[in-house]
Scaffold this motif. Sequence first.
Motif, short mmCIF file in Angstrom:
data_model
loop_
_atom_site.label_atom_id
_atom_site.label_comp_id
_atom_site.label_asym_id
_atom_site.label_seq_id
_atom_site.Cartn_x
_atom_site.Cartn_y
_atom_site.Cartn_z
N LEU A 91 0.83 -1.21 0.00
CA LEU A 91 0.00 0.00 0.00
C LEU A 91 0.86 1.25 0.00
CD1 LEU A 91 -2.63 -1.07 2.70
CD2 LEU A 91 -2.80 -1.31 0.22
N LEU A 92 1.96 1.20 0.74
CA LEU A 92 2.86 2.36 0.83
C LEU A 92 3.56 2.61 -0.51
CD1 LEU A 92 4.19 4.59 2.43
CD2 LEU A 92 5.79 2.91 3.37
N ILE A 93 3.99 1.54 -1.16
CA ILE A 93 4.63 1.67 -2.47
C ILE A 93 3.67 2.33 -3.46
CG2 ILE A 93 5.48 0.36 -4.47
CD1 ILE A 93 6.64 -1.67 -2.44
N GLU A 94 2.43 1.87 -3.46
CA GLU A 94 1.43 2.44 -4.37
C GLU A 94 1.19 3.92 -4.06
OE1 GLU A 94 -1.93 -0.08 -3.82
OE2 GLU A 94 -0.96 -1.84 -4.72
N ALA A 95 1.15 4.27 -2.79
CA ALA A 95 0.92 5.67 -2.40
C ALA A 95 2.06 6.56 -2.87
CB ALA A 95 0.76 5.77 -0.88
N PRO A 101 4.29 12.58 -8.74
CA PRO A 101 4.12 13.78 -9.57
C PRO A 101 3.98 15.06 -8.76
CG PRO A 101 2.77 11.99 -10.41
CD PRO A 101 3.28 11.55 -9.07
N ALA A 102 3.36 14.96 -7.59
CA ALA A 102 3.15 16.15 -6.74
C ALA A 102 4.41 16.51 -5.95
CB ALA A 102 1.99 15.91 -5.78
N LEU A 217 1.30 13.52 2.28
CA LEU A 217 1.44 14.84 1.65
C LEU A 217 1.43 15.95 2.69
CD1 LEU A 217 1.61 16.16 -1.19
CD2 LEU A 217 -0.88 16.38 -1.12
N ALA A 218 0.55 15.82 3.68
CA ALA A 218 0.41 16.86 4.70
C ALA A 218 1.71 17.07 5.47
CB ALA A 218 -0.72 16.50 5.66
N ILE A 219 2.33 15.98 5.91
CA ILE A 219 3.55 16.10 6.72
C ILE A 219 4.75 16.52 5.88
CG2 ILE A 219 5.17 14.84 8.18
CD1 ILE A 219 2.82 13.17 9.19
N LEU A 220 4.88 15.96 4.68
CA LEU A 220 6.05 16.25 3.85
C LEU A 220 6.03 17.67 3.28
CD1 LEU A 220 6.73 12.96 1.85
CD2 LEU A 220 7.89 13.81 3.89
#
Length: 282
Positions: A91-95, A101-102, A217-220
Amino acid sequence: EITVPLVGKGFKNLLKRRLLKIFYRRATGIVTVCHFCREILIKNLKVNPQNIDVIPSCLSEGKADMISYPDLSSKKVISVGRLIKRKGFDLLIEAVGRLKPAIPDLSLTIVGDGVEKEKLIKKIKNHDMDTYVEIVSNATDEELRSLYAKAGLFVLANHQLDNGDTEGCPSVFSEAMAYGLPLIGGTGAGVDTAIIHNENGLIIDTLDKNELDEAILAILTDINMAKKMSYTGSLKLKRDHTPESVGLSFRKSIDRFFFKRPAEGFQKEFNVKCPSINSKYI
């Protein structure tokens, strides 16, 4: 050992459930590493709540002197553990693939070995992610320290499997806190004993793609959030997960069970729910 027999079908699991109810109820006292397990013991196995203390997983004493400070502007994600299904590495790899891209400089390092390794390697290759996703097996303590130091976020996309297989309170969370990393973990397990949601990390439904993506995304992309979670994690580590704090809790629990005394003070509060880092006991 508890959730699988409770969820599973068939005579073997039925027998296990009956034996669990008999023996756990007879225990003078029970120490569990997470609130998730404590609730199961109370609700499903009808154990007396007064006979259960929650003492969280402990940072390995050998790693206590390897604490470092990460570059929280880093877009490197690290995940550590046995490569098995419930850890959610797929699941993490897919995320990470969806978020690339973002976040152009996003990368993922998975440290571990296990039965899912070949499947994960195949997934990485099939999606042309070799340049920014890697699996590192048999890392030494120094190599692991270096990988932690380069990361800006720790994620374990754990979840409960259909057969009941799930996590307790993984010790990798205390390890990641020692390296100053914000944390993300999954629901359906004992993660909330290590992560105080919105304080030292986030607890999400990792099976929900949007939730997982948004949390990473929020934390990074919010350095202030990352710094706050890093600092709060260092406080929680010292309070709940060091050999000294865990050892003292064990001594008090054994003493109270032996003399049949109720839990008091911080242990009484902790047994119900992991207190905020702003608790009066800090």
